[in-house]
Design a protein around this motif. Structure first.
Motif, PDB file in Angstrom:
ATOM      1  N   GLY A 120     -38.737 -28.313  42.791  1.00 40.79           N
ATOM      2  CA  GLY A 120     -39.640 -29.171  43.540  1.00 40.79           C
ATOM      3  C   GLY A 120     -38.958 -30.357  44.182  1.00 40.79           C
ATOM      4  N   TYR A 121     -37.860 -30.801  43.601  1.00 44.63           N
ATOM      5  CA  TYR A 121     -37.150 -31.957  44.148  1.00 44.63           C
ATOM      6  C   TYR A 121     -36.335 -31.563  45.376  1.00 44.63           C
ATOM      7  CZ  TYR A 121     -38.624 -33.910  39.733  1.00 44.63           C
ATOM      8  OH  TYR A 121     -39.404 -34.327  38.679  1.00 44.63           O
ATOM      9  N   PHE A 122     -35.846 -30.330  45.411  1.00 41.93           N
ATOM     10  CA  PHE A 122     -35.195 -29.840  46.625  1.00 41.93           C
ATOM     11  C   PHE A 122     -36.199 -29.707  47.761  1.00 41.93           C
ATOM     12  CE2 PHE A 122     -34.405 -26.064  49.279  1.00 41.93           C
ATOM     13  CZ  PHE A 122     -33.223 -26.434  49.893  1.00 41.93           C
ATOM     14  N   ARG A 123     -37.407 -29.315  47.442  1.00 42.41           N
ATOM     15  CA  ARG A 123     -38.414 -29.024  48.455  1.00 42.41           C
ATOM     16  C   ARG A 123     -39.228 -30.241  48.879  1.00 42.41           C
ATOM     17  NH1 ARG A 123     -40.020 -23.459  49.034  1.00 42.41           N
ATOM     18  NH2 ARG A 123     -38.264 -22.191  48.328  1.00 42.41           N
ATOM     19  N   SER A 136     -26.492 -37.439  47.105  1.00 44.97           N
ATOM     20  CA  SER A 136     -27.682 -38.276  46.978  1.00 44.97           C
ATOM     21  C   SER A 136     -28.185 -38.380  45.544  1.00 44.97           C
ATOM     22  CB  SER A 136     -28.803 -37.739  47.870  1.00 44.97           C
ATOM     23  OG  SER A 136     -29.202 -36.440  47.461  1.00 44.97           O
ATOM     24  N   GLY A 137     -27.732 -37.464  44.666  1.00 43.67           N
ATOM     25  CA  GLY A 137     -28.187 -37.464  43.277  1.00 43.67           C
ATOM     26  C   GLY A 137     -29.107 -36.294  42.989  1.00 43.67           C
ATOM     27  N   CYS A 138     -29.512 -36.175  41.740  1.00 42.42           N
ATOM     28  CA  CYS A 138     -30.391 -35.075  41.305  1.00 42.42           C
ATOM     29  C   CYS A 138     -31.586 -35.666  40.579  1.00 42.42           C
ATOM     30  CB  CYS A 138     -29.640 -34.105  40.393  1.00 42.42           C
ATOM     31  SG  CYS A 138     -30.669 -32.797  39.681  1.00 42.42           S
ATOM     32  N   ALA A 139     -32.732 -35.666  41.229  1.00 40.93           N
ATOM     33  CA  ALA A 139     -33.934 -36.254  40.644  1.00 40.93           C
ATOM     34  C   ALA A 139     -34.437 -35.470  39.441  1.00 40.93           C
ATOM     35  CB  ALA A 139     -35.035 -36.339  41.704  1.00 40.93           C
ATOM     36  N   ALA A 140     -34.065 -34.208  39.349  1.00 42.75           N
ATOM     37  CA  ALA A 140     -34.537 -33.378  38.238  1.00 42.75           C
ATOM     38  C   ALA A 140     -33.951 -33.810  36.896  1.00 42.75           C
ATOM     39  CB  ALA A 140     -34.202 -31.915  38.499  1.00 42.75           C
ATOM     40  N   LEU A 141     -32.801 -34.470  36.911  1.00 42.71           N
ATOM     41  CA  LEU A 141     -32.154 -34.879  35.661  1.00 42.71           C
ATOM     42  C   LEU A 141     -33.081 -35.748  34.815  1.00 42.71           C
ATOM     43  CD1 LEU A 141     -28.558 -35.692  36.950  1.00 42.71           C
ATOM     44  CD2 LEU A 141     -29.218 -33.803  35.438  1.00 42.71           C
ATOM     45  N   ASP A 142     -33.800 -36.645  35.457  1.00 41.61           N
ATOM     46  CA  ASP A 142     -34.727 -37.521  34.747  1.00 41.61           C
ATOM     47  C   ASP A 142     -36.174 -37.195  35.075  1.00 41.61           C
ATOM     48  OD1 ASP A 142     -32.668 -39.098  33.535  1.00 41.61           O
ATOM     49  OD2 ASP A 142     -32.373 -40.090  35.476  1.00 41.61           O
ATOM     50  N   GLY A 143     -36.375 -36.070  35.745  1.00 44.02           N
ATOM     51  CA  GLY A 143     -37.722 -35.686  36.139  1.00 44.02           C
ATOM     52  C   GLY A 143     -38.188 -34.458  35.385  1.00 44.02           C
ATOM     53  N   SER A 154     -24.341 -27.803  36.291  1.00 44.62           N
ATOM     54  CA  SER A 154     -23.375 -28.883  36.482  1.00 44.62           C
ATOM     55  C   SER A 154     -24.140 -30.193  36.538  1.00 44.62           C
ATOM     56  CB  SER A 154     -22.569 -28.676  37.771  1.00 44.62           C
ATOM     57  OG  SER A 154     -23.257 -29.205  38.894  1.00 44.62           O
ATOM     58  N   PRO A 155     -23.459 -31.337  36.393  1.00 41.78           N
ATOM     59  CA  PRO A 155     -24.153 -32.625  36.499  1.00 41.78           C
ATOM     60  C   PRO A 155     -24.761 -32.851  37.878  1.00 41.78           C
ATOM     61  CG  PRO A 155     -22.021 -32.899  35.411  1.00 41.78           C
ATOM     62  CD  PRO A 155     -22.050 -31.514  35.973  1.00 41.78           C
ATOM     63  N   SER A 303     -28.845 -29.918  26.886  1.00 42.21           N
ATOM     64  CA  SER A 303     -28.942 -31.372  27.004  1.00 42.21           C
ATOM     65  C   SER A 303     -30.234 -31.847  27.665  1.00 42.21           C
ATOM     66  CB  SER A 303     -27.744 -31.911  27.799  1.00 42.21           C
ATOM     67  OG  SER A 303     -27.736 -31.402  29.125  1.00 42.21           O
ATOM     68  N   HIS A 304     -31.019 -30.934  28.204  1.00 39.62           N
ATOM     69  CA  HIS A 304     -32.251 -31.309  28.900  1.00 39.62           C
ATOM     70  C   HIS A 304     -33.451 -30.878  28.058  1.00 39.62           C
ATOM     71  CE1 HIS A 304     -29.603 -32.116  32.230  1.00 39.62           C
ATOM     72  NE2 HIS A 304     -29.210 -30.859  32.242  1.00 39.62           N
ATOM     73  N   PRO A 305     -34.273 -31.803  27.604  1.00 42.83           N
ATOM     74  CA  PRO A 305     -35.298 -31.473  26.608  1.00 42.83           C
ATOM     75  C   PRO A 305     -36.377 -30.506  27.084  1.00 42.83           C
ATOM     76  CG  PRO A 305     -35.569 -33.725  27.413  1.00 42.83           C
ATOM     77  CD  PRO A 305     -34.261 -33.252  27.927  1.00 42.83           C
TER      78      PRO A 305
END
Length: 334
Positions: A120-123, A136-143, A154-155, A303-305
């Motif tokens: 969803g963050y890509f779209r 630009s970063g990856c919003a999914a990491l904390d989303g 990858s990070p 690492s992602h809950p």
């Protein structure tokens, strides 16, 4: 939506030449992904080259027992082709389960391989996305990342590859043939999808001026004993949380050969080579199936809950798929 120039070539050579001569140009086939991308602003090409009329829709069984699929063959056509149903049942089932009837009748095989991730963050262009805008970063990491990958991450990106049919194709050692300004070349299926690494915006090892012309599947006689299992939140028109495409050759209760592809859990169609190597030569038991599945997922990113459950789910999905194609269907489903 900004104005976009449109061209309709009459040959693959003309299509490639048109794209090569016009910066920021994309191919248009069934349009089931591209049209969405244009509407939401995730892709902003200046030109579209319509290839739907090119003679690339064949489905052929080759003399050596293999299969050749034109890039513009429709998903529904391949799924229903009698030879595919008989000789590669997991390929047929993956196509049936890959989309709604309307999409299957429009979407092409080549387009399916090139489809964009469903993150969803890509779209949504207002969110940071390294795949859409490098650096630009990856919003999914904390989303919200419940549907994201646990293998090949990858990070920079851990979006899941969405294709269903790519999962049996990777298990079958298929190849992808492309045509470009430098002529024709063939890419091994496992090499056709790039892990994100530090360049998540680079998804395939082909140029924007190269056109997929066909997919070749080598002969695999024991693929008649194959199964595609897709686990998802709902049965109708939903992407996989975990899936497994398996073909199994057993003699005297011993695994002679096995092919395994995993989906819904990785950033690319995942060939489970560790699990395959562990099973060959071993008794075809549920205990061995479970050990092989655990070994394949040992390197999973936990690492992602929100998506951690996929590690266990993927193992159970693989075991169940293998049980289904075991000769006595031990603990499996019809």
């Amino acid at each position: 939506m900004k104005p976009i120039a449109y061209a309709r070539p009459h040959s693959p050579e003309q299509a490639v030449a048109t794209v090569a001569s016009r910066p920021n140009t994309v191919f248009l086939a069934g349009g089931t992904t591209l049209v969405d991308m244009l509407r939401i602003g995730a892709m902003t090409p200046d030109n579209v080259v319509d290839i739907t009329w090119l003679p690339l829709g064949e489905i052929e069984h080759t003399g050596d027992g293999g299969l050749r699929i034109g890039a513009l063959a429709k998903m529904s056509e391949v799924a229903a082709e009698p030879g595919v149903v008989e000789r590669y049942p997991f390929l047929s089932v993956a196509l049936w389960k890959g989309a709604s009837a309307q999409l299957r009748n429009m979407a092409t095989m080549g387009g399916n391989l090139m489809q964009k991730v469903r993150c969803g963050y890509f779209r949504e262009p207002e969110f940071a996305c390294n795949k859409r805008e490098p650096g630009s970063g990856c919003a999914a990491l904390d989303g919200i990342h419940r549907g994201h990958a646990v293998l090949g991450t990858s990070p920079q990106c851990f979006a899941t590859h969405p294709s269903d049919v790519a999962i049996p194709l990777t298990a079958l050692d298929a190849t992808v043939t492309v045509w470009g300004p430098r002529g024709e070349r063939t890419v091994a299926f496992d090499d056709f999808f790039l892990p994100p690494g530090d360049t998540p915006h680079l998804e395939h090892p082909i140029g924007t001026d190269e056109l997929i012309t066909r997919i070749d599947v080598p002969p695999l006689p024991f693929a008649t004993n194959s199964h595609y299992l897709k686990v998802r939140d709902r049965e109708s028109y939903e992407f996989a949380l975990a899936s497994a495409a398996v073909a199994l050759n057993v003699a005297d209760d011993t695994v002679i050969d096995v092919r395994i592809g995993l989906g819904g859990i990785a950033t690319k169609p995942w060939r489970a080579r560790t699990a395959e190597s562990m099973l060959i030569g071993k008794p075809a038991t549920t205990t061995n199936f479970a050990a092989a599945a655990a070994a394949e997922l040992e390197a999973a990113d936990d690492s992602h809950p929100m998506n951690r459950f996929k590690i266990t789910l993927a193992q159970r999905t693989l075991v169940r798929a293998l049980q289904t194609v075991r000769p006595d269907n031990e603990g499996g489903v019809p």
